[in-house]
Design a protein around this motif. Structure first.
Motif, PDB file in Angstrom:
ATOM      1  N   ALA B 278      45.028  30.367  26.066  1.00 14.45           N
ATOM      2  CA  ALA B 278      46.057  29.349  26.238  1.00 14.45           C
ATOM      3  C   ALA B 278      45.377  27.995  26.201  1.00 14.45           C
ATOM      4  O   ALA B 278      44.750  27.583  27.177  1.00 14.45           O
ATOM      5  CB  ALA B 278      46.781  29.549  27.571  1.00 14.45           C
ATOM      6  N   PRO B 279      45.448  27.316  25.068  1.00 18.26           N
ATOM      7  CA  PRO B 279      44.731  26.047  24.959  1.00 18.26           C
ATOM      8  C   PRO B 279      45.326  24.994  25.885  1.00 18.26           C
ATOM      9  O   PRO B 279      46.518  25.010  26.185  1.00 18.26           O
ATOM     10  CB  PRO B 279      44.937  25.652  23.487  1.00 18.26           C
ATOM     11  CG  PRO B 279      46.170  26.363  23.064  1.00 18.26           C
ATOM     12  CD  PRO B 279      46.198  27.642  23.856  1.00 18.26           C
ATOM     13  N   TYR B 280      44.479  24.100  26.337  1.00 17.70           N
ATOM     14  CA  TYR B 280      44.944  23.003  27.180  1.00 17.70           C
ATOM     15  C   TYR B 280      45.857  22.095  26.361  1.00 17.70           C
ATOM     16  O   TYR B 280      45.557  21.767  25.215  1.00 17.70           O
ATOM     17  CB  TYR B 280      43.742  22.213  27.710  1.00 17.70           C
ATOM     18  CG  TYR B 280      44.140  21.017  28.509  1.00 17.70           C
ATOM     19  CD1 TYR B 280      44.710  21.164  29.775  1.00 17.70           C
ATOM     20  CD2 TYR B 280      43.986  19.730  27.997  1.00 17.70           C
ATOM     21  CE1 TYR B 280      45.097  20.066  30.512  1.00 17.70           C
ATOM     22  CE2 TYR B 280      44.375  18.622  28.728  1.00 17.70           C
ATOM     23  CZ  TYR B 280      44.930  18.797  29.983  1.00 17.70           C
ATOM     24  OH  TYR B 280      45.326  17.714  30.704  1.00 17.70           O
ATOM     25  N   ILE B 281      46.974  21.724  26.948  1.00 17.35           N
ATOM     26  CA  ILE B 281      47.946  20.888  26.245  1.00 17.35           C
ATOM     27  C   ILE B 281      48.013  19.515  26.903  1.00 17.35           C
ATOM     28  O   ILE B 281      48.177  19.404  28.113  1.00 17.35           O
ATOM     29  CB  ILE B 281      49.358  21.515  26.319  1.00 17.35           C
ATOM     30  CG1 ILE B 281      49.348  22.945  25.784  1.00 17.35           C
ATOM     31  CG2 ILE B 281      50.375  20.662  25.568  1.00 17.35           C
ATOM     32  CD1 ILE B 281      49.100  23.051  24.326  1.00 17.35           C
ATOM     33  N   ASP B 282      47.893  18.511  26.068  1.00 15.94           N
ATOM     34  CA  ASP B 282      48.027  17.138  26.538  1.00 15.94           C
ATOM     35  C   ASP B 282      49.451  16.926  27.064  1.00 15.94           C
ATOM     36  O   ASP B 282      50.420  17.363  26.463  1.00 15.94           O
ATOM     37  CB  ASP B 282      47.742  16.201  25.352  1.00 15.94           C
ATOM     38  CG  ASP B 282      47.745  14.758  25.789  1.00 15.94           C
ATOM     39  OD1 ASP B 282      47.289  14.484  26.912  1.00 15.94           O
ATOM     40  OD2 ASP B 282      48.225  13.915  25.002  1.00 15.94           O
ATOM     41  N   LYS B 283      49.572  16.237  28.211  1.00 15.04           N
ATOM     42  CA  LYS B 283      50.892  16.138  28.849  1.00 15.04           C
ATOM     43  C   LYS B 283      51.578  14.784  28.684  1.00 15.04           C
ATOM     44  O   LYS B 283      52.361  14.374  29.533  1.00 15.04           O
ATOM     45  CB  LYS B 283      50.746  16.466  30.342  1.00 15.04           C
ATOM     46  CG  LYS B 283      50.669  17.970  30.587  1.00 15.04           C
ATOM     47  CD  LYS B 283      50.543  18.292  32.054  1.00 15.04           C
ATOM     48  CE  LYS B 283      50.453  19.800  32.256  1.00 15.04           C
ATOM     49  NZ  LYS B 283      49.917  20.154  33.569  1.00 15.04           N
TER      50      LYS B 283
END
Lengths: 339, 339, 339, 339
Positions: B278-283
């Motif tokens: 689960a790649p880190y997602i910019d918020k």
């Protein structure tokens, strides 16, 4: 004591063998498979049963009163018809047959012979589906509006049938059991990502009124889902068959429509949002109920919960879906006598 | 400094007002709503902006270089066309217009006038969709096989548009952005559970090859779901927009087809099951990127990520789905010049 | 109209400012922060309020009847005491103070002066906790057996207080509100993974009977959990504050003990497993209820739901936990007059 | 071919019988239970094995080289000691014995006799725990900071042992396997909600450094949880044994401490938040590995993964926890030779 013979020792057959052998009201008399390699390991675990590699020999066994057929779909009609002709009661693995014509023929033949013809629509016998049915029957759901069913996973590609014939019988049998009537039109769209058979498909069932049912079946999904939403005018149900607990959640949610204000011609909607409850579900093995119902029906001279007619109705939808998918989703009318 | 005027202070407009007012590269010059009661509370929070109750007056304001239109769909074309005619750059709320003809007209008009025409397809600018796009572009997903999108909840019944026009633009804009091409045929089936507009619908997009996309949109569901599965030949993605973390999960799952064994004429499938990540997602707030891209496009004389053409492609599918739903799911060909 | 002044414009203060300014039964008269850089942006959004950088000046403002204190814990006692001395009603951010002695002093001082002393135990005012309280009060839960609370995430390391003083006040105030009595002994064990303050701790509350409460607080956890289990003799509740819906689930689960069979000296247990239900929870902002209760208490001359006494009880446990953690988990008796 | 005898046909014994009988490198020679009613159904399914109702007779069987003991904890030491005295290799159900003294005696006796003494710490052999161990060994987790384990459900109340002796051996054996060292102090607090045995308990393990482990075990919880968090200085792992897929999730999350700024005496923390991944976990049955390791150890004259020493270390913690719980949570030092 009713004597039972089981034909087909592939994936599902041994489960029926185990259940019939554990029942007190019947006796597992015989096991049959044309492939001795499949027959042997099952026979070893149930040494009391006779073993046959030819179906005719099973039928000739006077101890066999009833036959359970767990073979590939294409052979269902031939085997079941022969069994009925030999005076045996018949339980057939889902789907009943691979065409409406052959399914109708079986129903008629069983009817004429006064024999029990049952279809193993296992899910219908589950505690969850029985609970949903009782909620609908009690009227608390209100008027059923739609059923949306998703049955997807990274599944075994079948080489003889597409994903609709493989997975949809489960959902169609449940929908038929819950709704109690058949759709008027069926349409289906699919995709052949590998090989010459659809591995993913969407099937829509339209009824005489605004009720609608929709299925997503898929052999090529990254996650496993077995989820059905039943929308009603008063409440709505989410049935997640994979949930370790709370398989059924009943939501007090919905809308109430007020009288249209003619002048403004707009919809006045009141939203209702309330409690959710998850009724306790009995955890019996559904297949044991399938077997018990079959034996009970023979004893009492009655139909099973998922009898030949239920099996036929499922095949009607499957055949129509097959026709629709070949016509790029054109909707297919499901005709019946008098239509 | 580019001066921006926002038209429509209903549900979404104030969000655009807030974002434009917070940007350093532009100035919020004017706010407009024909309803003074809607206009006032927004105006109070942004006292530096001029206020108008007539759109013509906004257009006449020389400080306004660009107009953002957040009004009901039926008015999009008229307002946008007038704004372009007045030499203003235009950002339109989704969907661009309510017909292919008017959408085509706007694209052409903007093109002729050398003005920026952008559509607020907000989700396309989200960190999650941008991440999925980069995964697809990098080739790790393999060949895209299908997209299955579910956008359901107990939602606001709209009085002017059905559930497809209300909810599907989100999914269609994301699909268009991810796939980069338009479907060849569209079919849709819906149900009118209350009132005269569909509150539930299924839309299928068929392409030139076996790629398929399918949408379930529903105003009458007990649970809220915003979930998209993207099946690829190498990996598969599940995008759950409501997940508090891990919105995107990438599965190393799939099948590999071996050469057909001609004699046995059957499919040989190898299953691959591996890790999930689960790649880190910019918020960041996607809408702030929509606004920044619009202003940047004006400054640089370039198109936005979701320009008029993207808006037009979405409207093409919406209009075809509308036609299909009225013909009980008949598949509608999406024609283009030269087809 | 009661005039309110808010002291402290850090993380939480602006939320109180916003809520008090939105209330009709009071007036936001003043905002105070010794740091002008923190004061300014808040002041700009609420121009009607006077601004002060010295607390004395706020107290000298005749329009200020009540003061809300949102400063670091170490300053609570000094500011609150001065405010009470100046005849102001006081609402203090949790925890009330940093020691039992100072908390007792404040409660006494407010009592003597006939002023309202309230503590902002926000969670107590949430719809979820109020619903749990009503379930307990109705008797459906049976006899409370235990409360197990987990409040962990990758959180902000505080530089002045450890994880117990930072996070546990939430759980302790909820437990005190639900159980309505204080523990007799407290023990705590923690770990200082970084720096000189505990970043992870376990706190156990033992009562006069077999009821027990346990907390896990952690600044260094990979996932965010806010979960509380309330075990009762008849039912059990799981309260997940992060669940988007169904925050409270009530389980009809438990055991019934039968009379001991003397001869065999063994326990006979009957398990009960039944339905689960998730009651609808009101979604108001708890903080608005905190503010409304504070103002209502001033108007009516009554105590708030989480008054000085509630704040003192929480501080008693915090101080005992602190002592225990320094003695490697030794259990600390919580003494009161007459014990 | 090593001959194996299994003692105890209650809940777990039949699983060992099944696994040993399926192994090619050994032979299931005998099954023993003092209760003929428990012995019979197992014997029927494995007709090739001899059956005994007296343990002495099993030991006298010259075909039995190794004995697996699946009886109540209280009898482990007596049976295992007798089996070792008779020259048999021994596999004991967890926990090894009910006291440190008897566990130490067994380890010594086996050592002296040159026989294999293994403990069935099943979870240690699971794909999930083996994967976590390899992640720790590879260094990617960084320095282990803590382990927090929750093992709760509405479970069977035992009549001879409390919840710690019943459930904690699982967690303690996993922790010992992952950390590779024993705690220095143990403390435990529990509650006796029904009967005279604790049905809920919290156990804390403190080590020489700041590493800490904590267990929550509970027979009286409304939901079933088997969850372990392993915090590391670089990454953190959440292991949910009940998850149908993605049992292990590895989070790139943590903090980095900067050098303290002496003047300001405050902590400077940098937060790291990155991807999460869930490695594919092999789905073998852990118990089959337990049996294979036991047989392999006999063949190769080596120790098993969870040998007598591992079993002894678990008993050390259990006994200390028992002492602590009787002293209201006082921390108990775990002494060893030379301490």
């Amino acid at each position: 004591m009713i004597g039972v013979g089981v034909v087909g020792c592939g994936y599902w057959g041994p489960n029926l063998v185990r259940n019939f052998s554990a029942m007190e009201r019947c006796e597992l008399r015989a096991i049959c498979d044309t492939n001795p390699d499949q027959l042997k390991p099952v026979a070893r675990r149930f040494p009391a049963a006779a073993t046959y590699t030819r179906f005719e020999d099973l039928l000739a066994d006077p101890g066999v009163d009833a036959v359970a057929i767990c073979t590939p779909v294409g052979s269902h009609h031939g085997l079941a018809s022969a069994a009925l002709a030999a005076g045996k009661h018949v339980l057939v693995e889902k789907p009943l047959t691979d065409s409406v014509a052959t399914a109708e023929q079986l129903v008629e033949q069983a009817d004429r012979a006064g024999l029990v013809l049952a279809v193993d629509h296992t899910f219908v016998y589950s505690g969850a589906v029985q609970k949903i049915r009782s909620i609908i029957d009690s009227g608390t759901l209100g008027n059923p509006l739609y059923i949306d069913s998703v049955r997807i996973n990274l599944g075994l590609f079948q080489s003889d049938i597409n994903v609709i014939w493989d997975l949809a019988p489960h959902d169609l049998s449940v929908i038929y059991h819950l709704v109690g009537r058949s759709p008027r039109w069926v349409s289906a769209i699919g995709a052949k990502h590998y090989g010459h058979l659809e591995s993913q498909a969407y099937v829509t069932l339209q009824y005489d009124d605004s009720f609608i049912a929709h299925l997503h079946v898929n052999w090529l999904a990254p996650v496993k889902l077995r989820s059905t939403v039943i929308g009603g005018s008063k409440k709505m149900i989410v049935y997640d068959d994979l949930a370790p607990s709370e398989k059924i959640r009943v939501y007090e949610k919905g809308v109430t429509m007020n009288a249209n204000d003619a002048q403004r011609e707009r919809l006045l909607v009141d939203y209702r949002v309330g409690d959710m409850y998850a009724p306790y579900i009995d955890k019996h093995e559904p297949l044991s109920q399938v077997c018990a119902d079959f034996i009970g029906a023979i004893e009492d001279g009655r139909a099973t919960l998922t009898d030949g007619t239920a099996g036929l109705e499922v095949v009607r939808v499957l055949e129509a879906a097959q026709q629709s998918i070949q016509k790029n989703g054109e909707r297919i009318h499901i005709g019946r006598d008098g239509d």
